[in-house]
Design a protein around this motif. Structure first.
Motif, PDB file in Angstrom:
ATOM      1  N   ASP A   1       0.845  -1.204   0.000  1.00 48.83           N
ATOM      2  CA  ASP A   1       0.000   0.000   0.000  1.00 48.83           C
ATOM      3  C   ASP A   1       0.877   1.249   0.000  1.00 48.83           C
ATOM      4  OD1 ASP A   1      -1.900   1.956   0.311  1.00 48.83           O
ATOM      5  OD2 ASP A   1      -2.305   1.488   2.424  1.00 48.83           O
TER       6      ASP A   1
ATOM      7  N   MET B   1      -4.849   2.504   5.919  1.00 45.08           N
ATOM      8  CA  MET B   1      -4.597   1.065   5.734  1.00 45.08           C
ATOM      9  C   MET B   1      -5.396   0.221   6.726  1.00 45.08           C
ATOM     10  SD  MET B   1      -1.104  -1.025   4.882  1.00 45.08           S
ATOM     11  CE  MET B   1      -0.602  -1.661   6.465  1.00 45.08           C
TER      12      MET B   1
ATOM     13  N   LYS C   1       2.297  -1.557   4.324  1.00 44.35           N
ATOM     14  CA  LYS C   1       2.500  -0.139   3.972  1.00 44.35           C
ATOM     15  C   LYS C   1       3.954   0.055   3.574  1.00 44.35           C
ATOM     16  CE  LYS C   1       0.333   3.650   3.654  1.00 44.35           C
ATOM     17  NZ  LYS C   1      -1.092   3.787   3.301  1.00 44.35           N
TER      18      LYS C   1
ATOM     19  N   ALA D   1       0.433   2.286  10.740  1.00 41.87           N
ATOM     20  CA  ALA D   1       0.141   3.153   9.586  1.00 41.87           C
ATOM     21  C   ALA D   1      -0.386   4.510  10.056  1.00 41.87           C
ATOM     22  CB  ALA D   1      -0.855   2.484   8.653  1.00 41.87           C
TER      23      ALA D   1
ATOM     24  N   GLU E   1       1.644   6.911   7.666  1.00 42.05           N
ATOM     25  CA  GLU E   1       0.972   7.705   6.621  1.00 42.05           C
ATOM     26  C   GLU E   1       1.266   9.208   6.769  1.00 42.05           C
ATOM     27  OE1 GLU E   1      -3.101   6.261   6.577  1.00 42.05           O
ATOM     28  OE2 GLU E   1      -2.463   4.335   5.742  1.00 42.05           O
TER      29      GLU E   1
END
Ligand SMILES: NC(=O)c1ccc[n+]([C@@H]2O[C@H](COP(=O)([O-])OP(=O)(O)OC[C@H]3O[C@@H](n4cnc5c(N)ncnc54)[C@H](OP(=O)(O)O)[C@@H]3O)[C@@H](O)[C@H]2O)c1
Length: 212
Positions: free
Chosen positions: A89, A115, A129, A184, A188
């Motif tokens: 991802d 995610m 990720k 995540a 992120e």
């Protein structure tokens, strides 16, 4: 390996070229295969199809679509085709609103990452990720004065993370495994941090490194 890439834009094209360079077979998936005509002419070994074609092709699948379209693209790819597969991802849940003083706005909160939402909906997928915290231009074998940078990864499946570590080894990264999907929430927003020098000073040529 056979790599299916869901996406057709800069991240999809950059990673596809990287996988080809390292001897993998690649299929890009898009709603509009015609848009990749020019790219294909310079990468004749690559295959192009729909999202479902790329998902079926990939032993490993890379999710490289607009953050707000991530779940939709996976639905179009088909949960059955993705079940038990490693899905890398790369996406970030960036809101459509413009950055505020160089700080991107996200559609998620610090208590729930994109995610985690994807993992909840696609329970059989082995999400990892990766690649979300650096610009596309540096994703494949980056040459930086500070040496190989660190790629922060997370996911619930240890074997899936080993597969992604193998890819990151080839792509010139040190892998830093931060644990399960909940990490995540921190990985992120690294995209926000990475982009600030870009928006404020047009400096996009950096990557993170964890020093010990
Ligand atoms: N750009 C970077 O340097 C960078 C770096 C790290 C991470 N990322 C993340 O990587 C992802 C891809 O970034 P990008 O810049 O390459 O592309 P992007 O412009 O964020 O997204 C383009 C892709 O999203 C797909 N898409 C858009 N709306 C869709 C919808 N409604 N349903 C299905 N698919 C849809 C498009 O599919 P079609 O092919 O069908 O049009 C296209 O493949 C993003 O999540 C981004 O945050 C980007």
């Amino acid at each position: 390996m056979n790599i299916g890439i869901l996406g057709s834009a800069v991240v999809a094209q950059t990673l596809a070229a990287g996988f080809l360079k390292h001897g993998h077979d690649v299929m890009l998936g898009t709603r509009n295969p015609g848009k990749l005509g020019e790219w294909r002419s310079t990468h004749p070994q690559a295959r192009v199809g729909g999202f479902a074609d790329a998902a079926a092709f990939g032993e490993v699948v890379v999710l490289a679509v607009k953050g707000s379209a991530a779940a939709d693209a996976l639905r179009q790819a088909g949960a059955a085709a993705l079940a038990a597969k490693v899905v890398v991802d790369t996406t970030n849940p960036i809101a459509d609103a413009p950055p505020d003083h160089g700080v991107l706005k996200f559609t998620t909160s610090l208590g729930e990452s994109s995610m985690e939402r994807l993992q909840r909906e696609f329970g059989a997928v082995r999400f990892v990720k990766a690649f979300n915290s650096v610009g596309a231009a540096l994703m494949v074998n980056p040459k930086l004065a500070g040496g190989p940078p660190s790629m922060f990864v997370c996911g619930n499946d240890q074997a899936a993370k080993q597969v992604v570590k193998g890819i990151l080894d080839q792509f010139g990264w040190e892998t830093v495994d931060l644990g399960t999907v909940e990490a995540a929430r921190a990985i992120e927003p690294l995209c926000m941090l990475w982009c600030i020098p870009g928006f404020l000073s047009n400096d996009w040529s950096h990557a993170f490194k964890l020093l010990r």
